[in-house]
Design a protein around this motif. Structure first.
Motif, mmCIF file in Angstrom:
data_model
loop_
_atom_site.group_PDB
_atom_site.id
_atom_site.type_symbol
_atom_site.label_atom_id
_atom_site.label_comp_id
_atom_site.label_asym_id
_atom_site.label_seq_id
_atom_site.Cartn_x
_atom_site.Cartn_y
_atom_site.Cartn_z
ATOM 1 N N GLU A 127 16.276 -36.416 12.671
ATOM 2 C CA GLU A 127 15.374 -35.907 11.645
ATOM 3 C C GLU A 127 16.083 -35.690 10.309
ATOM 4 O O GLU A 127 15.525 -35.951 9.241
ATOM 5 N N GLY A 128 17.309 -35.210 10.377
ATOM 6 C CA GLY A 128 18.051 -34.968 9.141
ATOM 7 C C GLY A 128 18.291 -36.255 8.365
ATOM 8 O O GLY A 128 18.092 -36.300 7.140
ATOM 9 N N ARG B 220 16.600 -39.096 8.693
ATOM 10 C CA ARG B 220 15.308 -39.636 8.271
ATOM 11 C C ARG B 220 14.810 -38.939 7.007
ATOM 12 O O ARG B 220 14.267 -39.584 6.093
ATOM 13 N N ASN B 221 15.006 -37.622 6.920
ATOM 14 C CA ASN B 221 14.565 -36.888 5.726
ATOM 15 C C ASN B 221 15.380 -37.270 4.494
ATOM 16 O O ASN B 221 14.837 -37.380 3.389
ATOM 17 N N LEU B 222 16.685 -37.475 4.677
ATOM 18 C CA LEU B 222 17.531 -37.901 3.558
ATOM 19 C C LEU B 222 17.126 -39.276 3.048
ATOM 20 O O LEU B 222 17.068 -39.518 1.833
ATOM 21 N N ALA C 130 14.154 -40.700 3.414
ATOM 22 C CA ALA C 130 12.829 -40.586 2.802
ATOM 23 C C ALA C 130 12.924 -40.015 1.391
ATOM 24 O O ALA C 130 12.218 -40.461 0.468
ATOM 25 N N ALA C 131 13.792 -39.034 1.197
ATOM 26 C CA ALA C 131 13.960 -38.435 -0.133
ATOM 27 C C ALA C 131 14.516 -39.454 -1.116
ATOM 28 O O ALA C 131 14.079 -39.524 -2.278
ATOM 29 N N THR D 71 11.806 -41.921 -2.041
ATOM 30 C CA THR D 71 10.847 -41.313 -2.969
ATOM 31 C C THR D 71 11.392 -41.323 -4.387
ATOM 32 O O THR D 71 10.676 -41.659 -5.345
#
Length: 449
Positions: A265-266, A268-270, A272-273, A276
């Motif tokens: 998750e960590g 994937r969030n990086l 995704a950020a 963006t």
């Protein structure tokens, strides 16, 4: 900057060696049969070992390779003591061939793009192109899409028909670094091959290129590497790349639907950020007037730092033309007949048609050559240029073609375009052609495998 007399002499000796080597072999990816090759066991230079120490790594640490066609650069990354990778060196690529975009078939002269694995068995210590290693094309993604061809190398001699071609000293060091990684137990070296650096600026520039969907996949893989500085886990399902994910049950099927995936998750969030931020930058650049283009080459390119020896690389005529940015229509695609230049590029219009500007068509496709390239004996400036004579005249600037719609074809298939003879054809050996292939047929000698 002025070179010292000693440096100038070293450069000329090195250039002469490159000429002699290029005159011996056909352009392409040739393994040959040289027998035992002591240069495959040459040690890494002390200066490079010192740089490794400075970067908190060693010659035994794992290796990772990243390449960029448009910028003509190859990067060697080494794992540090904390498990993350650090950029060790960036090497200018002497020659690559084809266009930006993936390799799809044997003989298309395309340098592949994607994520590949190099194993010890793919090292070629006896390559006729000084030293070489196979990059591992086609991979699972390529095969799922029906792409064929093979024996794509990183090698020396500055001659490419689908390979990443370096100078001999460069491939000597790159080979040694990869060899030491394998000697220390590394099982595979990941090679990430990109059309260009996957920046927001480049994604904005190429946002309407026909390959943009594929390139967005590659950017996702690049983003995963850049936010973690660790090797990317690569899977293929539903004919699509999947990064840093593992199937919950079962395995990846390149042709079948993607299974349920487990991801960090960590990470994937990086990723995704970052995506963006980059998407916002692309939109901002488009709003500021950055025009979408497609870059077209006569046949690939090479790093500008090697411009003084481009006359001795494969297809110097194509290098002299350089790339052209074709403006794409961001609005609705135009209706009716395509422009003459586009039709010419697609092979649908004869060069003698009255509304075709020959200079434009030649610059876009690389297919129209008023004369065959001069042979070495007809170019007395070649040795004069290297050993103190006058530099040959620079090629004229190409005329800029008119903007075209994004869905119009721009580049012909190379198999349908008569290529000029390779500079080394007259000196070709009777048997050796492409990597792992023997033939005395000159037509086969022009195809990469």
């Amino acid at each position: 900057m002025q070179m010292s007399s000693k440096s100038a002499l070293s450069f000329r000796i090195g250039a002469f060696a490159l000429i002699a080597a290029a005159a011996t072999f056909l352009s392409g990816c040739d393994e040959g049969g040289l027998g035992s090759n002591s240069r495959a066991y040459a040690p890494i230079a002390p200066e490079t070992l010192a740089l490794m120490k400075e970067k908190d790594t060693t010659k035994a640490a794992p290796v990772l390779i990243r390449t960029y066609k448009k910028e003509s650069e190859l990067e060697i990354w080494k794992m540090k003591s904390d498990g993350r990778y650090a950029l060790l060196k960036t090497y200018p690529v002497c020659r690559w061939s084809g266009q930006l975009g993936p390799k799809t078939r044997e003989g298309d002269r395309q340098v592949p793009e994607g994520f590949y694995s190099i194993t010890p068995a793919q090292m070629k210590p006896n390559s006729a192109y000084y030293l070489a290693f196979n990059v591992g094309y086609p991979n699972a993604y390529d095969r799922a899409l029906g792409h064929d061809g093979g024996s794509i190398m990183v090698h020396g001699i500055c001659s490419s028909a689908g390979c990443f071609s370096m100078t001999d000293p460069q491939i000597g060091e790159i080979y040694a670094i990869v060899r030491e990684g394998f000697s220390a137990g590394q099982r595979e070296v990941q090679m990430q091959s990109y059309p260009f650096r996957m920046t927001a600026e480049n994604m904005a520039k190429y946002r309407l290129d026909p390959n943009i969907g594929f390139w967005k996949q590659l950017k996702e893989g690049s983003d995963n590497f850049e936010v973690t500085q660790q090797e990317v886990t690569v899977g293929v399902c539903s004919k699509h790349y999947v990064f840093n994910a593992t199937p919950v049950n079962g395995r990846f099927d390149p042709d079948g639907p993607c299974p349920q995936l487990k991801q960090d998750e960590g990470v994937r969030n990086l990723v995704a950020a970052k995506e963006t931020r980059d998407d916002a930058k692309v939109a901002e650049l488009a709003a500021q007037g950055v025009k979408p283009v497609r870059t077209v080459y006569a046949d690939g390119g090479g790093h500008p730092s090697f411009s003084s020896i481009f006359a001795y690389a494969s297809r110097p005529d194509a290098l002299a033309r350089g790339p052209i940015d074709i403006a794409l229509d961001e609005g609705k695609a135009r209706k009716g007949r395509a422009s003459p230049v586009v039709q010419m590029a697609a092979g649908k219009l004869n060069a003698s048609a009255p509304d075709v500007k020959l200079a434009d068509a030649r610059d876009v496709t690389g297919a129209i050559a008023p004369t065959a390239p001069a042979k070495e004996a007809e170019k007395p400036w070649m040795f004069a240029h290297l050993f103190g004579g006058e530099k040959p005249a620079e090629p004229a600037e190409p005329a800029a073609p008119a903007p075209v719609a994004a869905n119009e074809p721009l580049v012909p298939q190379f198999a349908d375009v008569p290529l000029p003879p390779h500079r080394s054809d007259s000196a070709a050996r009777p048997a050796a052609t492409s990597e792992g292939t023997s033939s005395s047929n000159p037509a086969l000698a022009q195809a990469e495998h």
